[in-house]
Design an enzyme around this catalytic site. Structure first.
Site, short mmCIF file in Angstrom:
data_model
loop_
_atom_site.label_atom_id
_atom_site.label_comp_id
_atom_site.label_asym_id
_atom_site.label_seq_id
_atom_site.Cartn_x
_atom_site.Cartn_y
_atom_site.Cartn_z
N HIS A 497 -7.68 0.44 -10.85
CA HIS A 497 -7.13 1.80 -10.87
C HIS A 497 -7.33 2.47 -12.23
O HIS A 497 -7.63 1.83 -13.24
CB HIS A 497 -5.64 1.78 -10.50
CG HIS A 497 -4.75 1.08 -11.49
ND1 HIS A 497 -4.24 1.70 -12.59
CD2 HIS A 497 -4.27 -0.19 -11.51
CE1 HIS A 497 -3.47 0.85 -13.26
NE2 HIS A 497 -3.48 -0.30 -12.63
N CYS A 516 -2.76 -5.89 -12.32
CA CYS A 516 -3.84 -5.05 -11.83
C CYS A 516 -4.90 -4.85 -12.91
O CYS A 516 -4.67 -5.12 -14.09
CB CYS A 516 -3.31 -3.70 -11.38
SG CYS A 516 -2.43 -3.75 -9.79
#
Length: 656
Positions: A497, A516
């Site tokens: 992301h 992440c």
């Protein structure tokens, strides 16, 4: 409708009717005699000892068609005339044919019997390998693969030599029990050599394919799964191989990096350092004389104090050595091993010589956890190098920086495929982050919703713990995921992301996230990833702002989150990376058969103290207020250890 019999025909009809039961009775007696004879024949056959037998399925015999050519002679045979019906056929019971049973020669019979023997006299092997070998030899009626003319064949000798060299593949040759010299031509001895050869070959193929142990044994964050191993196909390929050494070698990964690491392994073993490894002292609770702690043996080794490896007692001799070290390091001669002393011990320790051979072995094992086919086009996230690459036909066509998980929030290691992109994403805060880092703080900029996405205002933190409600951050400039995320199915709830905190990419060490992977230039990455599928960076940029949007890829693109701490550069030399998550140390211990060191643990969250609201002014007289005793001050832990811990710090904290 049949006519009624005449008076002259009636006596004949009556005799025919009366004789029918007699005919049926005689047929029954004949059938009983035939069945009894068949049973006596079977009993006599059962009493006769026979060699080992293998059941084979019945084969359907199809007679040639009329006028079919006999290709061995070139003649055309006439179709045989139909045989005359046999009256006894009507008496035979209508039962399906039983499987044929064939008798085996002594050697095949001994092979089949040995593989079926799971007791002490049989061969020890994993249950899956035993079942595969039993099925393999049953299908070939026990015929040997490796034995010819009463000895091991040249093919067997080639396989033995290749398996014996397994250390060159970063495998342990002791895991494969090869047959020794055959001393006689007795079927039992030949059968054992044959079975050992097949078992060792299958075991080598399995480990060369998928590794020595399950990746999850090293860390629960490693959910990489090797490509499935087909034991039946492996045995078939070994059986039909004209170059069995090459066939065995083919079970190893064919990735370029694995092959390059294998080339460097032999040279690294020649140059392996002989100096002992310098122990590092781990952080932990304050250690003082009289304590028992598993770090004591390492502390003794670091300071040159004799003691047993299983003696965890901090005795007077060790205290004297600690005090002498503290005096030399000018850090205060307390004899207490706190964080300051641990740092000084580790900083002043002579650097252990790097064992490139062991590091290469560790990383070769990790290549066995990778899919055999990475994909013609795929995303390769190199966690220890903080880099992301898009690979096309073996060459990197795009590269960018990434931020990965902290040692206490590790980015998981696995493979999957990116199948959709989300623009203007919500950030659904994991309950662990909410409970450990947001509890007691302000939720400004966030909202709490139920399982159907409806906002709620009346909730408790127990509701979040039980996943009855969740906290999420709406799309926007301050959203933790930025404007775009790239999604692939996984059980860890991680993805690639964007991020609003771009200055962090300027750091060299970028293990900063909760797991992440944050991408430095997400729109450029989208161009390289999915621009050829109509989802270019420009198109995604035009959608930024407004509601969350999901965009499916026409073709999913494999993504591999990897952890390689040794890499062969373009110059053919070894490159090393930091062991961010101490996975090298755990894998090294596993390969040595030693206990695994603990995984990094997150420090307990600091308690949040709510500010007390100002109390309303009292209406009671001042003298009444003065009569109320003052609250006693909060008691601090007492004792010299607690006092010194407050001055010098507690070694539980790895950083100041």
């Amino acid at each position: 409708m049949k006519p009624m019999p005449t008076k002259a025909e009636a006596p004949s009809l009556r005799r025919a009717v009366l004789s029918r039961p007699v005919t049926i009775l005689l047929a029954s007696v004949a059938f009983g005699a035939l069945l009894a004879g068949h049973t006596r024949a079977e009993s006599a056959q059962a009493r006769t000892p026979e060699p080992a037998q293998v059941a084979v399925p019945p084969q359907e015999i199809v007679p040639p068609a009329v006028g079919e050519r006999d290709f061995s002679t070139g003649a055309i045979e006439a179709a045989p005339a139909d045989p005359a019906p046999n009256p006894q056929d009507a008496l035979q019971p209508s039962t399906p044919p039983s499987p044929s049973v064939i008798a085996l020669e002594p050697l095949p019979a001994a092979i089949v019997a040995l593989l079926n023997d799971a007791g002490p006299a049989g061969l020890k092997m994993p249950a899956a390998d035993r079942e595969a070998l039993k099925a393999f030899y049953a299908a070939r009626h026990g015929a040997p693969v490796w034995i010819a003319d009463g000895r091991l064949s040249p093919k067997a000798d080639a396989a033995k030599a290749r398996i014996a060299a397994a250390d060159g593949d970063a495998l342990d040759p002791r895991d494969f029990r090869l047959p020794g010299a055959i001393r006689s031509d007795a079927p039992a001895e030949l059968a054992r050599a044959e079975a050992q050869m097949s078992a060792a070959s299958l075991a080598y193929a399995r480990k060369a394919w998928g590794g020595r142990f399950s990746p999850g044994f090293i860390s629960p964050s490693i959910t990489a799964a090797p490509s499935p191993f087909d034991a039946a196909a492996a045995l078939a390929s070994l059986d039909t191989s004209g170059d069995v050494a090459a066939t065995l070698d083919g079970f190893n990964p064919q990735h370029r990096q694995f092959q390059e690491l294998r080339k460097l392994l032999a040279a690294a073993r020649v140059n392996r350092p002989t100096e002992p490894e310098t122990p590092k002292i781990g952080f932990g609770k304050l250690l003082q004389p009289g304590d028992e702690d598993p770090r004591v043996p390492a502390l003794r080794a670091r300071l040159g104090v004799k003691g047993d490896a299983d003696d965890f007692y901090y005795d007077a001799a060790l205290e004297e050595a600690v005090v002498a070290f503290q005096k030399k390091a000018k850090i205060g001669t307390s004899g207490l091993v706190n964080k300051q002393t641990v740092r000084a011990l580790n900083a002043g320790a002579p650097r252990s010589p790097r064992d490139d051979a062991e590091l290469i072995e560790i990383n070769m094992e990790r290549w066995r956890w990778m899919p055999r086919d990475l994909g013609a086009k795929h995303v390769f996230v190199d966690v220890p190098a903080f880099k992301l690459h898009i690979m096309q036909d073996g060459a990197a066509v795009y590269e960018t920086r990434v931020i990965v998980g902290k040692s206490t929030n590790q980015t998981p290691i696995f493979s999957n495929a990116i199948d959709h992109i989300v623009v203007n994403p919500y950030w659904n805060v994991p309950s662990s982050i909410a409970l450990n880092e947001m509890r007691g703080g302000s939720l400004r900029g966030f909202e709490v919703v139920d399982s159907r996405g409806r906002k709620v205002t009346d909730f408790s933190w127990d509701d979040i713990r039980a996943n009855r409600v969740r906290i999420r951050q709406p799309p926007g400039e301050k959203n933790a995921l930025g404007h775009i995320k790239f999604m692939f199915p996984n059980s860890h709830s991680v993805y690639l992301h964007d991020t609003p905190t771009r200055k962090l990419f300027e750091r060299d060490a970028r293990a900063l996230s909760h797991g992440c992977v944050r991408v430095d230039r997400p729109l450029e990455f989208a161009d390289a990833l999915s621009g050829d599928q109509g989802l270019s960076g420009a198109k995604l940029q035009s959608m930024v702002g407004g509601k969350e949007r999901r965009l499916n890829l026409g073709q999913a693109i494999p993504v591999h989150l990897t952890y390689f701490t040794a890499w062969v550069g373009a110059d053919g030399k070894i490159e090393t990376r930091a062991d961010l998550y101490t996975l090298d140390a755990r894998q090294r211990a596993a390969m040595r058969g030693e206990p695994l060191p603990p995984l990094p643990e997150a420090p307990p969250p600091a308690p949040r103290v709510a500010k007390a609201k100002p109390k309303p002014a009292s209406t009671a007289p001042a003298m009444a207020a003065s009569a109320v005793p003052a609250a006693a001050p909060q008691q601090q832990p007492s004792g010299p250890a607690a006092w010194l811990a407050r001055i010098f710090g507690d070694s539980r904290q790895g950083r100041p």
